[in-house]
Design a protein around this motif. Structure first.
Motif, PDB file in Angstrom:
ATOM      1  N   ASP A 135      11.866 118.278 -47.847  1.00  0.00           N
ATOM      2  CA  ASP A 135      12.986 119.050 -47.314  1.00  0.00           C
ATOM      3  C   ASP A 135      14.211 118.821 -48.188  1.00  0.00           C
ATOM      4  O   ASP A 135      14.145 118.105 -49.203  1.00  0.00           O
ATOM      5  CB  ASP A 135      13.247 118.705 -45.850  1.00  0.00           C
ATOM      6  CG  ASP A 135      13.653 117.254 -45.624  1.00  0.00           C
ATOM      7  OD1 ASP A 135      13.972 116.537 -46.607  1.00  0.00           O
ATOM      8  OD2 ASP A 135      13.658 116.820 -44.458  1.00  0.00           O
ATOM      9  N   SER A 136      15.328 119.383 -47.798  1.00  0.00           N
ATOM     10  CA  SER A 136      16.543 119.283 -48.617  1.00  0.00           C
ATOM     11  C   SER A 136      17.053 117.855 -48.732  1.00  0.00           C
ATOM     12  O   SER A 136      17.781 117.526 -49.657  1.00  0.00           O
ATOM     13  CB  SER A 136      17.640 120.190 -48.057  1.00  0.00           C
ATOM     14  OG  SER A 136      17.949 119.811 -46.727  1.00  0.00           O
ATOM     15  N   GLY A 137      16.647 116.987 -47.828  1.00  0.00           N
ATOM     16  CA  GLY A 137      17.046 115.585 -47.890  1.00  0.00           C
ATOM     17  C   GLY A 137      16.081 114.722 -48.681  1.00  0.00           C
ATOM     18  O   GLY A 137      16.256 113.519 -48.756  1.00  0.00           O
ATOM     19  N   GLY A 138      15.033 115.340 -49.236  1.00  0.00           N
ATOM     20  CA  GLY A 138      14.068 114.602 -50.025  1.00  0.00           C
ATOM     21  C   GLY A 138      12.977 113.928 -49.217  1.00  0.00           C
ATOM     22  O   GLY A 138      12.212 113.127 -49.742  1.00  0.00           O
ATOM     23  N   HIS A 139      12.890 114.241 -47.935  1.00  0.00           N
ATOM     24  CA  HIS A 139      11.875 113.633 -47.070  1.00  0.00           C
ATOM     25  C   HIS A 139      10.555 114.388 -47.211  1.00  0.00           C
ATOM     26  O   HIS A 139      10.528 115.610 -47.299  1.00  0.00           O
ATOM     27  CB  HIS A 139      12.328 113.660 -45.608  1.00  0.00           C
ATOM     28  CG  HIS A 139      13.618 112.946 -45.399  1.00  0.00           C
ATOM     29  ND1 HIS A 139      14.819 113.612 -45.319  1.00  0.00           N
ATOM     30  CD2 HIS A 139      13.893 111.624 -45.279  1.00  0.00           C
ATOM     31  CE1 HIS A 139      15.782 112.732 -45.141  1.00  0.00           C
ATOM     32  NE2 HIS A 139      15.245 111.514 -45.125  1.00  0.00           N
ATOM     33  N   ASP A 140       9.457 113.644 -47.184  1.00  0.00           N
ATOM     34  CA  ASP A 140       8.131 114.239 -47.286  1.00  0.00           C
ATOM     35  C   ASP A 140       7.806 114.959 -45.983  1.00  0.00           C
ATOM     36  O   ASP A 140       7.669 114.334 -44.932  1.00  0.00           O
ATOM     37  CB  ASP A 140       7.094 113.153 -47.571  1.00  0.00           C
ATOM     38  CG  ASP A 140       5.693 113.716 -47.775  1.00  0.00           C
ATOM     39  OD1 ASP A 140       5.498 114.937 -47.620  1.00  0.00           O
ATOM     40  OD2 ASP A 140       4.787 112.930 -48.082  1.00  0.00           O
ATOM     41  N   VAL A 141       7.684 116.287 -46.063  1.00  0.00           N
ATOM     42  CA  VAL A 141       7.400 117.103 -44.883  1.00  0.00           C
ATOM     43  C   VAL A 141       6.178 117.991 -45.103  1.00  0.00           C
ATOM     44  O   VAL A 141       5.969 118.960 -44.385  1.00  0.00           O
ATOM     45  CB  VAL A 141       8.627 117.967 -44.504  1.00  0.00           C
ATOM     46  CG1 VAL A 141       9.780 117.101 -44.008  1.00  0.00           C
ATOM     47  CG2 VAL A 141       9.076 118.841 -45.670  1.00  0.00           C
TER      48      VAL A 141
END
Length: 176
Positions: free
Chosen positions: A24-30
């Motif tokens: 996602d835009s925060g760099g979290h693996d989704v």
């Protein structure tokens, strides 16, 4: 491994589609969450399987097991008009249970058979090491030296430009 022009282009698009789903835009693996949503949307996305198969094929990511690398390598060299029927690939490709359900939905579409063949090939290619399959082996030492030289040239050019703009020159290679 030789890729047909068709699979060479689709492979890049498929990998880009997976990359888009990855974080996602925060760099979290989704990725898992987005793949689950994509799988639920497959019936709505079926009109896209003829023109943009890579956008729907990602729904099958992680849902195929390959029993015959030779068959898959041969498949990757084929153009769309030469692709076998999905039923001909079933001895080389195994679908996990959730992917079997998706495949049943896809096969209701007139283009579903070819789409599953294309999807299997894309998923097989994605599972490879990520190296360019057509790239010939190289001497890594020579490659590293060239890259280091390129880095030095870019750094020096950047330092020159900054100096011209009135900044103090700091050359990372001279220890300043």
């Amino acid at each position: 491994m030789r890729l047909s022009r068709f699979f060479e282009e689709l492979r890049s698009a498929y990998e880009a589609e997976l990359d888009d789903l990855m974080t996602d835009s925060g760099g979290h693996d989704v990725l898992a969450e987005r793949l689950k949503a994509k799988r639920a949307q497959v019936p709505l996305l079926l009109p896209m399987i003829g023109c943009n198969p890579e956008m729907v094929a990602v729904a099958f990511h992680g849902g195929m097991r390959f029993h015959s690398p030779d068959v898959m390598r041969d498949l990757a060299a084929q153009e769309p008009e030469d692709l076998p029927a999905w039923s001909d690939l079933l001895s080389a490709v195994e679908l996990v249970p959730w992917a079997e359900k998706l495949a049943a939905t896809v096969l209701q579409n007139p283009d579903g058979d070819q789409f599953l063949v294309v999807t299997a090939c894309l998923e097989y290619l994605q599972g490879k090491t990520g190296a360019n399959p057509e790239r010939p082996p190289t001497d890594d030492a020579d490659e590293d030296e060239d890259e280091e030289g390129d880095d030095r040239d870019l750094d020096e050019a950047g330092a020159d430009w900054l100096s011209e703009q009135g900044f103090d020159r700091r050359d990372r290679f001279s220890g300043d």
